[in-house]
Design a protein around this motif. Sequence first.
Motif, PDB file in Angstrom:
ATOM      1  N   ILE A  16      24.915  13.251  24.694  1.00  0.00           N
ATOM      2  CA  ILE A  16      24.758  12.187  23.701  1.00  0.00           C
ATOM      3  C   ILE A  16      25.566  12.558  22.459  1.00  0.00           C
ATOM      4  CG2 ILE A  16      23.128  10.871  22.284  1.00  0.00           C
ATOM      5  CD1 ILE A  16      22.759  10.481  25.346  1.00  0.00           C
ATOM      6  N   GLY A  17      26.585  11.731  22.150  1.00  0.00           N
ATOM      7  CA  GLY A  17      27.474  11.998  21.009  1.00  0.00           C
ATOM      8  C   GLY A  17      28.847  12.414  21.496  1.00  0.00           C
ATOM      9  N   LEU A 124      21.856   5.885  22.091  1.00  0.00           N
ATOM     10  CA  LEU A 124      20.610   6.366  22.707  1.00  0.00           C
ATOM     11  C   LEU A 124      19.402   5.800  21.972  1.00  0.00           C
ATOM     12  CD1 LEU A 124      19.467   8.546  24.818  1.00  0.00           C
ATOM     13  CD2 LEU A 124      18.974   9.856  22.744  1.00  0.00           C
ATOM     14  N   LYS A 125      18.409   5.331  22.748  1.00  0.00           N
ATOM     15  CA  LYS A 125      17.200   4.794  22.130  1.00  0.00           C
ATOM     16  C   LYS A 125      15.980   5.656  22.462  1.00  0.00           C
ATOM     17  CE  LYS A 125      15.003   0.936  23.562  1.00  0.00           C
ATOM     18  NZ  LYS A 125      14.816  -0.446  23.922  1.00  0.00           N
ATOM     19  N   ALA A 126      15.901   6.126  23.690  1.00  0.00           N
ATOM     20  CA  ALA A 126      14.710   6.886  24.097  1.00  0.00           C
ATOM     21  C   ALA A 126      15.079   7.859  25.217  1.00  0.00           C
ATOM     22  CB  ALA A 126      13.633   5.916  24.580  1.00  0.00           C
ATOM     23  N   ILE A 127      14.178   8.843  25.405  1.00  0.00           N
ATOM     24  CA  ILE A 127      14.379   9.837  26.468  1.00  0.00           C
ATOM     25  C   ILE A 127      13.070   9.946  27.246  1.00  0.00           C
ATOM     26  CG2 ILE A 127      14.740  12.307  26.939  1.00  0.00           C
ATOM     27  CD1 ILE A 127      16.414  12.442  24.361  1.00  0.00           C
ATOM     28  N   PHE A 155      24.043  15.447  12.451  1.00  0.00           N
ATOM     29  CA  PHE A 155      22.951  15.946  11.602  1.00  0.00           C
ATOM     30  C   PHE A 155      21.827  14.935  11.421  1.00  0.00           C
ATOM     31  CE2 PHE A 155      23.074  14.523   7.070  1.00  0.00           C
ATOM     32  CZ  PHE A 155      24.092  13.598   7.178  1.00  0.00           C
ATOM     33  N   ARG A 156      22.095  13.647  11.741  1.00  0.00           N
ATOM     34  CA  ARG A 156      20.999  12.670  11.719  1.00  0.00           C
ATOM     35  C   ARG A 156      20.504  12.385  13.136  1.00  0.00           C
ATOM     36  NH1 ARG A 156      22.725   7.915   7.658  1.00  0.00           N
ATOM     37  NH2 ARG A 156      24.860   8.650   7.883  1.00  0.00           N
ATOM     38  N   SER A 157      20.545  13.397  13.966  1.00  0.00           N
ATOM     39  CA  SER A 157      20.286  13.283  15.402  1.00  0.00           C
ATOM     40  C   SER A 157      19.050  12.459  15.777  1.00  0.00           C
ATOM     41  CB  SER A 157      20.116  14.712  15.954  1.00  0.00           C
ATOM     42  OG  SER A 157      19.639  14.688  17.263  1.00  0.00           O
ATOM     43  N   VAL A 158      19.292  11.470  16.609  1.00  0.00           N
ATOM     44  CA  VAL A 158      18.197  10.666  17.183  1.00  0.00           C
ATOM     45  C   VAL A 158      17.414  11.541  18.173  1.00  0.00           C
ATOM     46  CG1 VAL A 158      17.751   8.677  18.688  1.00  0.00           C
ATOM     47  CG2 VAL A 158      19.457   8.509  16.880  1.00  0.00           C
ATOM     48  N   VAL A 159      18.148  12.377  18.909  1.00  0.00           N
ATOM     49  CA  VAL A 159      17.480  13.257  19.883  1.00  0.00           C
ATOM     50  C   VAL A 159      16.518  14.198  19.153  1.00  0.00           C
ATOM     51  CG1 VAL A 159      17.840  15.023  21.651  1.00  0.00           C
ATOM     52  CG2 VAL A 159      19.491  13.150  21.419  1.00  0.00           C
ATOM     53  N   ASN A 161      15.138  13.811  16.291  1.00  0.00           N
ATOM     54  CA  ASN A 161      14.023  13.049  15.706  1.00  0.00           C
ATOM     55  C   ASN A 161      12.930  12.743  16.729  1.00  0.00           C
ATOM     56  OD1 ASN A 161      14.459  12.887  12.986  1.00  0.00           O
ATOM     57  ND2 ASN A 161      15.908  11.193  13.194  1.00  0.00           N
ATOM     58  N   MET A 162      13.296  12.730  18.012  1.00  0.00           N
ATOM     59  CA  MET A 162      12.271  12.469  19.033  1.00  0.00           C
ATOM     60  C   MET A 162      11.402  13.699  19.275  1.00  0.00           C
ATOM     61  SD  MET A 162      14.463  10.421  21.865  1.00  0.00           S
ATOM     62  CE  MET A 162      15.614   9.155  21.355  1.00  0.00           C
ATOM     63  N   PHE A 163      11.989  14.882  19.106  1.00  0.00           N
ATOM     64  CA  PHE A 163      11.253  16.107  19.447  1.00  0.00           C
ATOM     65  C   PHE A 163      10.779  16.890  18.218  1.00  0.00           C
ATOM     66  CE2 PHE A 163      13.793  15.028  23.098  1.00  0.00           C
ATOM     67  CZ  PHE A 163      12.872  15.165  24.126  1.00  0.00           C
ATOM     68  N   ALA A 164      11.481  16.764  17.110  1.00  0.00           N
ATOM     69  CA  ALA A 164      11.119  17.534  15.908  1.00  0.00           C
ATOM     70  C   ALA A 164      11.323  16.648  14.676  1.00  0.00           C
ATOM     71  CB  ALA A 164      11.970  18.806  15.813  1.00  0.00           C
ATOM     72  N   PRO A 165      10.548  15.554  14.579  1.00  0.00           N
ATOM     73  CA  PRO A 165      10.783  14.599  13.481  1.00  0.00           C
ATOM     74  C   PRO A 165      10.556  15.209  12.102  1.00  0.00           C
ATOM     75  CG  PRO A 165       8.745  14.094  14.671  1.00  0.00           C
ATOM     76  CD  PRO A 165       9.433  15.152  15.455  1.00  0.00           C
ATOM     77  N   GLU A 166       9.831  16.326  12.069  1.00  0.00           N
ATOM     78  CA  GLU A 166       9.552  16.953  10.764  1.00  0.00           C
ATOM     79  C   GLU A 166      10.796  17.651  10.195  1.00  0.00           C
ATOM     80  OE1 GLU A 166       8.611  17.912  13.680  1.00  0.00           O
ATOM     81  OE2 GLU A 166       9.010  20.043  13.900  1.00  0.00           O
ATOM     82  N   ILE A 167      11.807  17.921  11.033  1.00  0.00           N
ATOM     83  CA  ILE A 167      13.022  18.599  10.545  1.00  0.00           C
ATOM     84  C   ILE A 167      13.983  17.532  10.031  1.00  0.00           C
ATOM     85  CG2 ILE A 167      14.960  20.130  11.145  1.00  0.00           C
ATOM     86  CD1 ILE A 167      12.528  21.668  11.778  1.00  0.00           C
ATOM     87  N   GLN A 168      14.176  17.502   8.718  1.00  0.00           N
ATOM     88  CA  GLN A 168      15.061  16.502   8.108  1.00  0.00           C
ATOM     89  C   GLN A 168      16.068  17.210   7.199  1.00  0.00           C
ATOM     90  OE1 GLN A 168      15.169  13.268   8.752  1.00  0.00           O
ATOM     91  NE2 GLN A 168      13.451  13.379  10.174  1.00  0.00           N
TER      92      GLN A 168
END
Length: 413
Positions: A16-17, A124-127, A155-159, A161-168
Amino acid sequence: MTRTNDSLSPRRAIVIGGSMSGLFAASLLRKAGWQTDVYERSDVELRGRGAGIVTHPDLIQSLERSGAELDDLGVTVHERVALDSDGNVIERLPYEQIVTSWDRLHQIMRATIPRGTHHLGYSLKAIEQDPESVTAIFENGERVTGDLLVGADGFRSVVRNMFAPEIQPIYAGYVVWRGLADEGLISREAHEAVFEKFAFFLPPQNKNIGYPIAGPNNDLRPGHRRWNWVWYRAVARAELDDMLVDEQGVHHAVSIPPPKVRSDVIARLRKDARDFLPPPMLEILSRVSKPFFTPIYDLLVDRMAYGRVVLIGDAAAVARPHVGMGIAKAGTDAEVLADSIASAPDLLAGLARFERERLPIAGKAVAQGRCLGEYMLDHASPGTRADDAHWREFHSIPGILKHTASSAFLRSA
Ligand SMILES: Cc1cc2nc3c(=O)[nH]c(=O)nc-3n(C[C@H](O)[C@H](O)[C@H](O)COP(=O)(O)OP(=O)(O)OC[C@H]3O[C@@H](n4cnc5c(N)ncnc54)[C@H](O)[C@@H]3O)c2cc1C
């Protein structure tokens, strides 16, 4: 059950990317026997990102392993110089390095990807994943199933955000202004002063630097190249929020696309430059038709592998650009990913091996970027921490010349 390395059918990786990390991953996994497909959100071929790029031996190695064409990679600079406010050279450091452009690197890596395995316009929308497989679901409704999904989506990874949304991403308190000036437009005086060099102007809390790169269409002929002009400037959060509003009044949350930077924001930059920069740097800025800025962020995950999903490149960690090694890091991530999987008893063990090796390196790169960035915000006068050798090193002109865009720290203890 996970499939083992002696499985007869090629395993399938969904990447992805389609920027630098994605191309390295696709290329190197394919060389290791994988069937790979790249899915890039953009509808059109990527171009013009990041302007100038400094290379390192690690990056050259990743390019070679990927089979990229290395002829005419860029311009070789032989020394780094620091200027005072009148434009006189006050420090020199012999330092040979190839400086190139994002476009050139993308072009030679893109050529390593076989036709039909690179797909534009796939967001990508979902995994979904289970013990046997992983499936990518795209905004256009298509689903693709494979053995491994590589999140190389920046760095604004959708992937991520699905697994570690707290990391921004965390704003570092300053931005980098950039632009390219045509060599043919630069006066003889400015050309002689800086054009062939990696040049620095380093008053407190500012880093104004630059170096030559190829002209359009990778033109390396003298007279046809460009100068990559860069100015790191402290910007308070409230001011940044205003700068991120475009001419139409739309606020861009994290960074603003270059064509959308407001003309009054650029006019303020040019005014400050007149008050502040030495003559060659000021003149070269005047040849840049539309400078643009990028806010500087820190980002570091605490895991890179999530089942059959793995993060690489900027999706996993962003080291501030003073280190100049985001692409080198992406290349080595991809190399280690391919090697770790190849040498492990199964995929998940390979991903764990990859994470064990690369997470500490990502941490080191992010920490080095922060050290180099302290100079931007430190209000303490030199001498306040004169007993701190590390602080002195990163606040001295010789230290900054030595450590900027150098990967030597990766080899030190
Ligand atoms: C000022 C500056 C100077 C720099 N200088 C250097 C340097 O000298 N040397 C160096 O090595 N590095 C440098 N870097 C860093 C380098 O540019 C980055 O580290 C590198 O581009 C990261 O590549 P990437 O592929 O991981 O991410 P990106 O380049 O961000 O690419 C991510 C890709 O994923 C796509 N994508 C995002 N979401 C989705 C989705 N949902 N579905 C499908 N696709 C998606 C995006 O469209 C994009 O193409 C610099 C950076 C800056 C800002």
